[in-house]
Write a protein that holds these residues in place. Structure first.
Motif, mmCIF file in Angstrom:
data_model
loop_
_atom_site.group_PDB
_atom_site.id
_atom_site.type_symbol
_atom_site.label_atom_id
_atom_site.label_comp_id
_atom_site.label_asym_id
_atom_site.label_seq_id
_atom_site.Cartn_x
_atom_site.Cartn_y
_atom_site.Cartn_z
ATOM 1 N N TRP A 93 0.819 -1.063 -0.102
ATOM 2 C CA TRP A 93 0.194 0.222 0.091
ATOM 3 C C TRP A 93 0.742 1.327 -0.103
ATOM 4 O O TRP A 93 1.990 1.315 0.521
ATOM 5 C CB TRP A 93 -0.940 0.180 1.181
ATOM 6 C CG TRP A 93 -1.916 -0.885 1.356
ATOM 7 C CD1 TRP A 93 -2.056 -2.000 2.135
ATOM 8 C CD2 TRP A 93 -2.928 -1.367 0.287
ATOM 9 N NE1 TRP A 93 -3.155 -3.122 1.994
ATOM 10 C CE2 TRP A 93 -3.601 -2.411 0.871
ATOM 11 C CE3 TRP A 93 -3.389 -0.822 -1.035
ATOM 12 C CZ2 TRP A 93 -4.715 -3.184 -0.021
ATOM 13 C CZ3 TRP A 93 -4.431 -1.338 -1.544
ATOM 14 C CH2 TRP A 93 -4.921 -2.545 -1.081
ATOM 15 N N GLN A 94 0.272 2.372 -0.670
ATOM 16 C CA GLN A 94 1.043 3.530 -0.780
ATOM 17 C C GLN A 94 0.349 4.803 -0.280
ATOM 18 O O GLN A 94 -0.733 4.834 -0.397
ATOM 19 C CB GLN A 94 1.383 3.702 -2.446
ATOM 20 C CG GLN A 94 1.990 2.825 -3.112
ATOM 21 C CD GLN A 94 2.035 2.745 -4.482
ATOM 22 O OE1 GLN A 94 2.520 3.542 -5.215
ATOM 23 N NE2 GLN A 94 1.433 1.756 -5.130
ATOM 24 N N PRO A 95 1.009 5.434 0.224
ATOM 25 C CA PRO A 95 0.615 6.944 0.776
ATOM 26 C C PRO A 95 -0.276 7.640 -0.061
ATOM 27 O O PRO A 95 0.411 7.904 -1.202
ATOM 28 C CB PRO A 95 1.910 7.775 1.336
ATOM 29 C CG PRO A 95 2.893 6.703 1.682
ATOM 30 C CD PRO A 95 2.478 5.589 0.651
ATOM 31 N N GLY A 96 -1.382 8.117 0.169
ATOM 32 C CA GLY A 96 -2.106 8.996 -0.541
ATOM 33 C C GLY A 96 -3.044 7.982 -1.942
ATOM 34 O O GLY A 96 -3.663 8.688 -2.517
ATOM 35 N N ARG A 115 -5.141 1.998 5.521
ATOM 36 C CA ARG A 115 -5.055 3.265 5.954
ATOM 37 C C ARG A 115 -3.866 3.538 6.706
ATOM 38 O O ARG A 115 -3.225 4.648 6.818
ATOM 39 C CB ARG A 115 -6.213 3.417 6.868
ATOM 40 C CG ARG A 115 -6.302 4.984 7.501
ATOM 41 C CD ARG A 115 -7.184 4.911 8.685
ATOM 42 N NE ARG A 115 -8.538 4.382 8.566
ATOM 43 C CZ ARG A 115 -9.791 4.823 8.127
ATOM 44 N NH1 ARG A 115 -9.756 6.383 8.116
ATOM 45 N NH2 ARG A 115 -10.808 4.017 8.324
ATOM 46 N N LYS A 117 -0.938 2.347 6.281
ATOM 47 C CA LYS A 117 0.183 2.760 5.496
ATOM 48 C C LYS A 117 -0.105 4.084 4.574
ATOM 49 O O LYS A 117 0.828 4.389 3.810
ATOM 50 C CB LYS A 117 0.250 1.679 4.707
ATOM 51 C CG LYS A 117 0.631 0.262 5.115
ATOM 52 C CD LYS A 117 1.905 0.319 5.691
ATOM 53 C CE LYS A 117 1.997 -1.163 6.490
ATOM 54 N NZ LYS A 117 3.291 -1.216 7.294
ATOM 55 N N GLY A 118 -1.019 4.885 4.977
ATOM 56 C CA GLY A 118 -1.146 6.128 4.457
ATOM 57 C C GLY A 118 -2.253 6.238 3.218
ATOM 58 O O GLY A 118 -2.322 7.322 2.523
#
Length: 305
Positions: A93-96, A115, A117-118
């Motif tokens: 997972w990636q922020p944003g 969530r 993880k951003g």
């Protein structure tokens, strides 16, 4: 993350090319978003991806997530929690990143590992049955979607639904299961009722039960949606205990011959519910409702009140 070259367009990854995922992916692609990858395991899902998302690469799940600005999780309800947690543990997972699931049962709580993880969690559930074919795309127009998200990102979820031609209906996190139970009761049990009624007609010698039921069931559904319970007709609503008794006795006799109980039990429970609701709304007198409920409680076709 890969995106579309058009302003405001997103690079979308579809996890699960089932009947829902492939159709929603195609709908979002149709309004200009770029579908950058799709996961598909079974031959049916691969064929569906090729038909509805031609040219989109079929990839492993982690690679789909890595490429996407918006990840559409269209997997069975029971598989969703482990999938989200597993991808979090793998650091995918990636922020944003927007993470959207299509489960009716869950809100955004199930996306907590993403969530953390951003990622930005959204729940978007179409209140429609899917065939997994292109005709579903037209059915999305005016389809309601149960939408759940935090207030700050709720407009994003609503905008995605509107783009697909649907109508967003906001469902609170704590109400998702009740919301989904309502839809399952209306849709799944309608199919069961239709199948049971068609079976009885076939046993009565009717060669095309679907033609006999079609106009009746369509009109009943349309009237119920337009007028609510004031559209109710039939022997229970009229307090016609004699007809209810004859129905019940016929179903009991059939049960002796066939050994099958499901139709009789379903008729009894729905007739009870109908009588109770009709009584509460003043459509039946208490004596009429009591007589009907007593008939439905009998277990032997020879019993009389």
């Amino acid at each position: 993350m890969a995106g579309s070259t058009r302003p405001g367009r997103l690079g979308i990854g579809v996890i699960g090319a089932g009947k829902v995922g492939a159709v929603l992916g195609a709908a979002l692609r149709g309004v200009g978003h770029a579908v950058v990858g799709v996961s598909a395991v079974s031959e049916d899902s691969k064929e569906r991806a090729e038909n509805l998302l031609p040219g989109v690469p079929i990839l492993q799940i982690p690679e789909v997530v890595e490429r996407a600005e918006l990840v559409l999780l269209a997997v069975p309800d029971d598989a969703l929690p482990d999938l989200v947690e597993g991808l979090a543990a793998a650091g995918v997972w990636q922020p944003g990143q927007l993470v959207v699931h299509t489960s009716g049962r869950f809100g955004t709580g199930v996306l907590a590992p993403a969530r953390a993880k951003g990622a930005i969690p959204l729940a978007i559930h179409p209140a429609m049955t899917f065939t997994g074919m292109s005709l579903d795309l037209a059915r999305l127009t005016d389809c309601s979607f149960g939408v759940t998200a935090e207030a700050t990102v709720l407009p994003i979820a609503q905008a995605l639904v509107v783009e697909m031609g649907g109508e967003p209906v906001v469902i609170a996190e704590q109400d998702r299961t009740l919301y989904h139970a309502a839809l399952a009761h209306a849709s799944n049990h309608l199919v069961t009722i239709a199948a049971q009624s068609a079976q009885l007609l076939a046993e009565a010698g009717v060669e095309q039960p679907d033609r006999v039921l079609s106009a009746l069931m369509r009109a009943s559904l349309e009237n119920a949606l337009a007028s609510g319970e004031s559209a109710l007709t039939g022997p229970v609503a009229r307090g016609d205990a004699g007809t209810v008794r004859s129905h019940h006795e016929a179903l009991l006799r059939r049960e002796v011959d066939s050994g099958s109980t499901d139709i009789r039990l379903a008729y009894e429970e729905l007739a009870r519910a109908t009588a109770q609701r009709a009584l509460e709304r003043g459509m039946l007198k208490e004596a009429q409702a009591t007589e009907i409920l007593d008939i439905l409680a009998q277990s032997n076709p020879e019993e009389k009140q």
